[in-house]
Design a protein around this motif. Structure first.
Motif, PDB file in Angstrom:
ATOM      1  N   LEU A 140       0.853  -1.183   0.000  1.00 58.40           N
ATOM      2  CA  LEU A 140       0.000   0.000   0.000  1.00 58.40           C
ATOM      3  C   LEU A 140       0.896   1.242   0.000  1.00 58.40           C
ATOM      4  O   LEU A 140       2.084   1.173   0.327  1.00 58.40           O
ATOM      5  CB  LEU A 140      -0.920  -0.011   1.232  1.00 58.40           C
ATOM      6  N   GLN A 141       0.344   2.369  -0.337  1.00 60.99           N
ATOM      7  CA  GLN A 141       1.146   3.581  -0.527  1.00 60.99           C
ATOM      8  C   GLN A 141       1.203   4.423   0.727  1.00 60.99           C
ATOM      9  O   GLN A 141       0.180   4.728   1.347  1.00 60.99           O
ATOM     10  CB  GLN A 141       0.576   4.416  -1.671  1.00 60.99           C
ATOM     11  N   GLN A 142       2.431   4.782   1.109  1.00 64.67           N
ATOM     12  CA  GLN A 142       2.604   5.813   2.128  1.00 64.67           C
ATOM     13  C   GLN A 142       2.780   7.131   1.385  1.00 64.67           C
ATOM     14  O   GLN A 142       3.712   7.302   0.611  1.00 64.67           O
ATOM     15  CB  GLN A 142       3.823   5.543   3.008  1.00 64.67           C
ATOM     16  N   TRP A 143       1.867   8.048   1.640  1.00 69.20           N
ATOM     17  CA  TRP A 143       1.860   9.286   0.874  1.00 69.20           C
ATOM     18  C   TRP A 143       3.131  10.088   1.092  1.00 69.20           C
ATOM     19  O   TRP A 143       3.602  10.249   2.227  1.00 69.20           O
ATOM     20  CB  TRP A 143       0.661  10.141   1.285  1.00 69.20           C
ATOM     21  N   SER A 144       3.683  10.602   0.009  1.00 68.38           N
ATOM     22  CA  SER A 144       4.853  11.476   0.120  1.00 68.38           C
ATOM     23  C   SER A 144       4.428  12.832   0.688  1.00 68.38           C
ATOM     24  O   SER A 144       3.246  13.185   0.695  1.00 68.38           O
ATOM     25  CB  SER A 144       5.492  11.676  -1.251  1.00 68.38           C
ATOM     26  N   PHE A 145       5.399  13.589   1.143  1.00 67.17           N
ATOM     27  CA  PHE A 145       5.113  14.873   1.784  1.00 67.17           C
ATOM     28  C   PHE A 145       4.393  15.828   0.833  1.00 67.17           C
ATOM     29  O   PHE A 145       3.541  16.620   1.264  1.00 67.17           O
ATOM     30  CB  PHE A 145       6.422  15.507   2.258  1.00 67.17           C
ATOM     31  N   ASP A 146       4.707  15.747  -0.454  1.00 68.60           N
ATOM     32  CA  ASP A 146       4.124  16.663  -1.446  1.00 68.60           C
ATOM     33  C   ASP A 146       2.871  16.112  -2.112  1.00 68.60           C
ATOM     34  O   ASP A 146       2.282  16.785  -2.973  1.00 68.60           O
ATOM     35  CB  ASP A 146       5.169  17.008  -2.519  1.00 68.60           C
ATOM     36  N   ASP A 147       2.477  14.917  -1.738  1.00 66.41           N
ATOM     37  CA  ASP A 147       1.260  14.341  -2.299  1.00 66.41           C
ATOM     38  C   ASP A 147       0.067  15.218  -1.903  1.00 66.41           C
ATOM     39  O   ASP A 147      -0.055  15.619  -0.746  1.00 66.41           O
ATOM     40  CB  ASP A 147       1.068  12.926  -1.745  1.00 66.41           C
ATOM     41  N   PRO A 148      -0.818  15.559  -2.864  1.00 64.20           N
ATOM     42  CA  PRO A 148      -1.978  16.399  -2.531  1.00 64.20           C
ATOM     43  C   PRO A 148      -2.809  15.838  -1.373  1.00 64.20           C
ATOM     44  O   PRO A 148      -3.336  16.603  -0.566  1.00 64.20           O
ATOM     45  CB  PRO A 148      -2.776  16.422  -3.834  1.00 64.20           C
ATOM     46  N   ARG A 149      -2.909  14.514  -1.291  1.00 61.63           N
ATOM     47  CA  ARG A 149      -3.666  13.902  -0.194  1.00 61.63           C
ATOM     48  C   ARG A 149      -2.980  14.163   1.142  1.00 61.63           C
ATOM     49  O   ARG A 149      -3.652  14.389   2.165  1.00 61.63           O
ATOM     50  CB  ARG A 149      -3.818  12.404  -0.423  1.00 61.63           C
ATOM     51  N   CYS A 150      -1.658  14.133   1.122  1.00 57.55           N
ATOM     52  CA  CYS A 150      -0.900  14.394   2.354  1.00 57.55           C
ATOM     53  C   CYS A 150      -1.027  15.855   2.767  1.00 57.55           C
ATOM     54  O   CYS A 150      -1.198  16.170   3.949  1.00 57.55           O
ATOM     55  CB  CYS A 150       0.564  14.019   2.144  1.00 57.55           C
ATOM     56  N   ARG A 151      -0.961  16.766   1.799  1.00 58.85           N
ATOM     57  CA  ARG A 151      -1.113  18.189   2.111  1.00 58.85           C
ATOM     58  C   ARG A 151      -2.499  18.466   2.691  1.00 58.85           C
ATOM     59  O   ARG A 151      -2.645  19.221   3.663  1.00 58.85           O
ATOM     60  CB  ARG A 151      -0.887  19.036   0.850  1.00 58.85           C
ATOM     61  N   GLN A 152      -3.516  17.865   2.082  1.00 49.18           N
ATOM     62  CA  GLN A 152      -4.875  18.061   2.573  1.00 49.18           C
ATOM     63  C   GLN A 152      -5.044  17.492   3.980  1.00 49.18           C
ATOM     64  O   GLN A 152      -5.685  18.105   4.845  1.00 49.18           O
ATOM     65  CB  GLN A 152      -5.866  17.394   1.621  1.00 49.18           C
ATOM     66  N   THR A 153      -4.435  16.333   4.218  1.00 49.16           N
ATOM     67  CA  THR A 153      -4.526  15.697   5.541  1.00 49.16           C
ATOM     68  C   THR A 153      -3.811  16.524   6.598  1.00 49.16           C
ATOM     69  O   THR A 153      -4.309  16.693   7.716  1.00 49.16           O
ATOM     70  CB  THR A 153      -3.938  14.277   5.491  1.00 49.16           C
ATOM     71  N   ARG A 154      -2.634  17.062   6.249  1.00 50.41           N
ATOM     72  CA  ARG A 154      -1.901  17.893   7.204  1.00 50.41           C
ATOM     73  C   ARG A 154      -2.728  19.103   7.611  1.00 50.41           C
ATOM     74  O   ARG A 154      -2.794  19.465   8.783  1.00 50.41           O
ATOM     75  CB  ARG A 154      -0.568  18.352   6.607  1.00 50.41           C
ATOM     76  N   ALA A 155      -3.334  19.740   6.618  1.00 51.94           N
ATOM     77  CA  ALA A 155      -4.142  20.928   6.907  1.00 51.94           C
ATOM     78  C   ALA A 155      -5.327  20.580   7.800  1.00 51.94           C
ATOM     79  O   ALA A 155      -5.651  21.311   8.745  1.00 51.94           O
ATOM     80  CB  ALA A 155      -4.625  21.556   5.608  1.00 51.94           C
ATOM     81  N   PHE A 156      -5.961  19.467   7.524  1.00 55.11           N
ATOM     82  CA  PHE A 156      -7.108  19.040   8.334  1.00 55.11           C
ATOM     83  C   PHE A 156      -6.668  18.733   9.774  1.00 55.11           C
ATOM     84  O   PHE A 156      -7.307  19.158  10.738  1.00 55.11           O
ATOM     85  CB  PHE A 156      -7.759  17.809   7.700  1.00 55.11           C
ATOM     86  N   CYS A 157      -5.583  18.003   9.904  1.00 55.46           N
ATOM     87  CA  CYS A 157      -5.120  17.569  11.236  1.00 55.46           C
ATOM     88  C   CYS A 157      -4.613  18.734  12.083  1.00 55.46           C
ATOM     89  O   CYS A 157      -4.636  18.656  13.309  1.00 55.46           O
ATOM     90  CB  CYS A 157      -4.037  16.508  11.089  1.00 55.46           C
ATOM     91  N   ARG A 158      -4.145  19.796  11.441  1.00 62.01           N
ATOM     92  CA  ARG A 158      -3.687  20.957  12.212  1.00 62.01           C
ATOM     93  C   ARG A 158      -4.834  21.628  12.948  1.00 62.01           C
ATOM     94  O   ARG A 158      -4.649  22.177  14.035  1.00 62.01           O
ATOM     95  CB  ARG A 158      -3.035  21.990  11.285  1.00 62.01           C
ATOM     96  N   THR A 159      -5.996  21.603  12.348  1.00 64.28           N
ATOM     97  CA  THR A 159      -7.109  22.391  12.886  1.00 64.28           C
ATOM     98  C   THR A 159      -8.199  21.553  13.544  1.00 64.28           C
ATOM     99  O   THR A 159      -9.144  22.109  14.095  1.00 64.28           O
ATOM    100  CB  THR A 159      -7.747  23.226  11.764  1.00 64.28           C
ATOM    101  N   HIS A 160      -8.092  20.245  13.491  1.00 63.82           N
ATOM    102  CA  HIS A 160      -9.097  19.379  14.099  1.00 63.82           C
ATOM    103  C   HIS A 160      -8.457  18.546  15.201  1.00 63.82           C
ATOM    104  O   HIS A 160      -7.602  17.698  14.933  1.00 63.82           O
ATOM    105  CB  HIS A 160      -9.736  18.463  13.047  1.00 63.82           C
TER     106      HIS A 160
END
Length: 213
Positions: A98-118
């Motif tokens: 399975l894939q571990q998302w890279s730091f620049d992956d759009p899914r990873c960026r979206q997840t980081r933003a979500f996790c910062r505020t939730h």
């Protein structure tokens, strides 16, 4: 200078690091029981690592009232437990191709933003029920990286507080000297009456740097 040498203000429940650790625990509890085979020792190991990552922070915060050393040790144990959990998630993804998302992956960026505020674990418990094992593992990995940044910032805050105020013995000596009517250099001073602790506020809680992952 104040004669109040035991700082019992604040509540570890209000710390961002504790709230994020609780989110990691709740996600891991669900993930381990949902996607790992019954009887797999990894289930207990992952849940215990996530639990320790939360409980040690609470214990360290309370022990820190009288022991800065114990507070730092427990928070560092917290970091170590979460690093163990991080490896479990990474191993899960790797051995199943399975894939571990890279730091620049759009899914990873979206997840980081979500996790910062939730920081409400109930939000994650609800959301992950609609996600795949790959997605949940990557969410957990993101949260663990953010938590590690918070914990390192927390340790730096503790170090600065110690340099400014000293350890409990120094604080007790200063408080007793002031109470008896003498200043730091032996000059007479007016003793201050101890005041009740103020209610917890964000100002009394450490604010480590914002995570970048």
């Amino acid at each position: 200078m104040t004669s109040d040498f035991l700082n019992q203000h604040g509540d570890y429940h209000t710390l961002k690091a504790f709230q994020k650790a609780e989110c990691i625990y709740d996600i891991t509890y669900y993930f381990a029981h949902k996607f790992l085979t019954t009887g797999d020792r990894t289930i207990d190991q992952m849940i215990q690592a996530a639990r320790s990552g939360k409980q040690n922070l609470a214990e360290g915060y309370v022990d820190g009232v009288t022991s800065t050393e114990m507070m730092i040790k427990l928070i560092n144990v917290n970091r170590a437990c979460l690093q163990e959990l991080l490896l479990d998630y990474e191993d899960y993804l790797r051995v199943r191709n399975l894939q571990q998302w890279s730091f620049d992956d759009p899914r990873c960026r979206q997840t980081r933003a979500f996790c910062r505020t939730h920081l409400d674990s109930a939000v994650y418990r609800e959301q992950i029920r609609l996600r795949s094992d790959e997605t949940i593992a990557n969410i957990a990995i993101t949260l663990i990286h953010q938590e590690d940044v918070l914990l390192k910032g927390f340790i730096e805050w503790i170090k600065q507080r110690f340099l400014q105020n000293g350890g409990i013995k120094e604080q007790m000596y200063r408080a007793r000297t002031q109470y008896r009517g003498y200043g730091a250099h032996g000059a007479p001073s007016t003793p201050s009456n101890p005041s009740p602790p103020s209610s917890p506020s964000s100002a009394s809680s450490p604010q480590p740097p914002k995570p970048r992952r």
